[in-house]
Design an enzyme around this catalytic site. Structure first.
Site, short mmCIF file in Angstrom:
data_model
loop_
_atom_site.label_atom_id
_atom_site.label_comp_id
_atom_site.label_asym_id
_atom_site.label_seq_id
_atom_site.Cartn_x
_atom_site.Cartn_y
_atom_site.Cartn_z
N ASN A 8 57.87 87.83 68.29
CA ASN A 8 57.05 86.95 67.45
C ASN A 8 56.43 87.71 66.28
O ASN A 8 56.23 87.15 65.20
CB ASN A 8 55.97 86.28 68.29
CG ASN A 8 56.52 85.12 69.10
OD1 ASN A 8 57.52 84.51 68.74
ND2 ASN A 8 55.88 84.83 70.22
N HIS A 36 57.80 88.77 78.98
CA HIS A 36 57.96 87.58 78.14
C HIS A 36 59.43 87.22 77.97
O HIS A 36 60.19 87.93 77.31
CB HIS A 36 57.32 87.82 76.77
CG HIS A 36 57.39 86.64 75.86
ND1 HIS A 36 57.45 86.76 74.50
CD2 HIS A 36 57.42 85.31 76.13
CE1 HIS A 36 57.51 85.56 73.96
NE2 HIS A 36 57.49 84.66 74.93
N SER A 47 53.09 84.52 76.14
CA SER A 47 53.72 84.73 74.83
C SER A 47 52.71 85.12 73.76
O SER A 47 53.10 85.57 72.69
CB SER A 47 54.43 83.44 74.39
OG SER A 47 53.50 82.38 74.28
N GLU A 63 60.87 90.72 76.83
CA GLU A 63 59.93 91.76 76.43
C GLU A 63 59.14 92.24 77.64
O GLU A 63 58.54 91.43 78.35
CB GLU A 63 58.96 91.22 75.37
CG GLU A 63 59.63 90.83 74.07
CD GLU A 63 58.68 90.15 73.11
OE1 GLU A 63 58.69 90.51 71.93
OE2 GLU A 63 57.92 89.26 73.55
#
Length: 513
Positions: free
Chosen positions: A201, A151, A130, A163
């Site tokens: 993120n 991810h 991550s 992802e």
């Protein structure tokens, strides 16, 4: 990709999938691919971890059958596809192996090097990292072109997005294969460049960091900021509620990591407010206190500020250039106050700035700041109204404005002077960061929009949100805050500025060279 290519590359539904690491994320990945019809081989070096994962996934599959989500026959078939392994060598026949172990670069590099000697030369090696750079994970591999970031989000079966992150040397065929494999499970596979925070993120930084900045400036309380983002903007949770849920320790580490990895880019600057809470062990729900206090895992809400509840009175001047001047004028009459065109001889002045605070507006237009209250034009007046007072607004004027804007039963929140209120600042920051992601080619517009809605649960994709607010309004908010504060975190993205100048949607892709 054609069906023949998918068959050759291992993207078909009969491909064997390997999973290394059977913690929370590993178990979710095992369940996801088992439900999609794959044989899933899984291994963990920790004693008893594989057996515990097997029991857990079997239980989840049976639960799905018991609740009628799938037939018992399908549940039994999915259960039979689980292949617990005693050694990493047992993963030799897998077309794709997904690593979901500790976020430690040295440990991951060691595992990938070992995997290379076990699996076939055509097998894809994927990391559920991550926060680590995928290229660095692949750096110790003999064939780095086979390494891809993959991810997932927790809980994996329910969070319908993943992802796919190709590293510098990852082959296009392996990236496409992995995307097809993920999409065959029913998840949306988005492609992100191998950059800090990848896509989700990265895009989510604005929600936390700007809320913390607003709190630093004493514009509003934690509960007031959360309430505005929920009730006026439609978020499922406010930023501080969300930090308490994910853990301040986790959120704080991500903020620091992305800020450092982006060479201290001001847009991602963390807040000094976190350090004292982390030092005190106030991590959120899991410790019983974070930004809020919890009893029996239920949040204890602070008492709300109460204002004088007298009926609105006196004369009110409404800025004729305000976005909702007509609607505000109607409220004035409904509340029992009197409208006036004389801004120099009245009891209350109402303005609606974009990206400016009352102090700036009053200084520019020579208005009496002690009599002035601003109402945020961004959310409209239908659901929740945000009022802003200057440092010298009289309490009588504040209370008069509260009574005026709540006369029809609509909720009102009062905040201190702030360029851009609360919603304008947070949403403009979110839109600006997403615009810069698009400008840098980290992800496509479609992937940005879908990943934010699915991965972060935002009511709209950030670029679509920019269009809904109006790109010109977003640009005005950022320019005005930048001018007032001098803080480069508010400098507008080229993507945003150019599309506003050309009258384009923020979702308009770049012309190809």
């Amino acid at each position: 990709m054609s069906s023949q290519q998918a068959e050759r590359s291992g993207a078909n539904s009969s491909a064997n999938i390997g999973v290394i690491g059977t913690g929370v994320m590993g178990r979710g990945i095992i369940q996801l691919f088992a439900q999609a019809g794959h044989k899933v081989y899984f291994y963990d070096a920790a004693d008893g971890a594989v057996d515990q994962a097997t029991e857990f996934v079997l239980g989840m599959l049976q639960r799905a059958a018991d609740k009628g989500r799938i037939s018992q026959q399908l549940a039994d078939k999915n259960k039979a596809s689980l292949q617990p392994c005693k050694s990493i060598v047992d993963l030799a026949g897998c077309a794709v192996v997904i690593e979901a172990i500790v976020e430690n670069i040295a440990v991951k590099q060691k595992v990938f090097a070992e995997l290379e000697s076990v699996v076939a030369p055509t097998a894809i090696l994927a990391s559920n990292t991550s926060s680590l750079i995928v290229a660095e994970i692949a750096a110790r591999c003999k064939n780095p072109e086979r390494v891809v970031g993959l991810h997932f989000f927790n809980p994996v079966p329910l969070m319908k997005v993943a992802e796919v992150i190709p590293a510098v040397k990852t082959s296009r065929n392996n990236t496409d294969t992995l995307k097809t494999l993920v999409e065959n499970t029913g998840h949306r596979a988005v492609t992100a460049a191998d950059q800090p925070g990848f896509l989700v993120n990265h895009a989510g930084r604005g929600y936390y960091t700007e809320a913390l900045r607003i709190l630093e400036e004493q514009v509003a309380s934690v509960a007031e900021i959360d309430g505005l983002m929920r009730d006026a903007a439609g978020f499922k949770m406010g930023p501080f509620e969300l930090m308490d849920l994910t853990g301040l320790d986790v959120s704080g580490k991500v903020m620091e990591s992305i800020y450092a990895q982006f060479q201290h880019e001001p847009r991602f600057r963390p807040s000094s407010l976190l350090a004292p809470r982390l030092a005190a062990g106030l991590f959120g729900r899991k410790t019983g206190e974070g930004w809020y206090r919890y009893e029996d895992n239920k949040r204890v809400d602070p008492e709300q500020t109460k204002h004088n509840t007298e009926v609105a009175s006196g004369t009110v001047w409404v800025d004729p250039t305000a976005n909702q001047a007509t609607e505000i004028a109607e409220l004035v009459v409904k509340a029992g106050a009197a409208l006036t065109d004389d801004s120099e001889n009245c009891d209350l002045l109402i303005v609606q700035p974009w990206g400016k605070d009352i102090s700036q507006v009053c200084a520019e237009r020579e208005l009496d700041a002690s009599l002035t209250v601003a109402v945020d034009p961004l959310p409209g007046l239908d659901v929740h109204r945000c009022l802003m007072i200057s440092p010298i607004t009289k309490s009588k004027c504040r209370d008069n404005a509260v009574n005026l804007f709540s006369c029809d039963g609509t909720a009102v929140t009062v905040i201190n002077d702030s360029p851009g209120f609360v919603l304008q600042r947070v949403l403009a920051t979110i839109v600006n960061i997403a615009s810069n992601i698009a400008q840098r080619g980290i992800a496509s517009v479609a992937d940005i929009e879908d990943s934010v809605k699915l991965g972060l649960g935002y009511p709209k994709g950030p670029l679509a949100w920019g269009d809904a607010i109006g790109g010109d309004n977003v640009l005005q908010i950022l320019n005005n805050i930048f001018e007032i504060s001098g803080d480069p975190r508010y400098r507008p993205s080229f993507w945003l500025r150019r599309r506003v100048q050309l009258g384009l949607s923020l979702k308009a892709e770049e012309a190809r060279r």
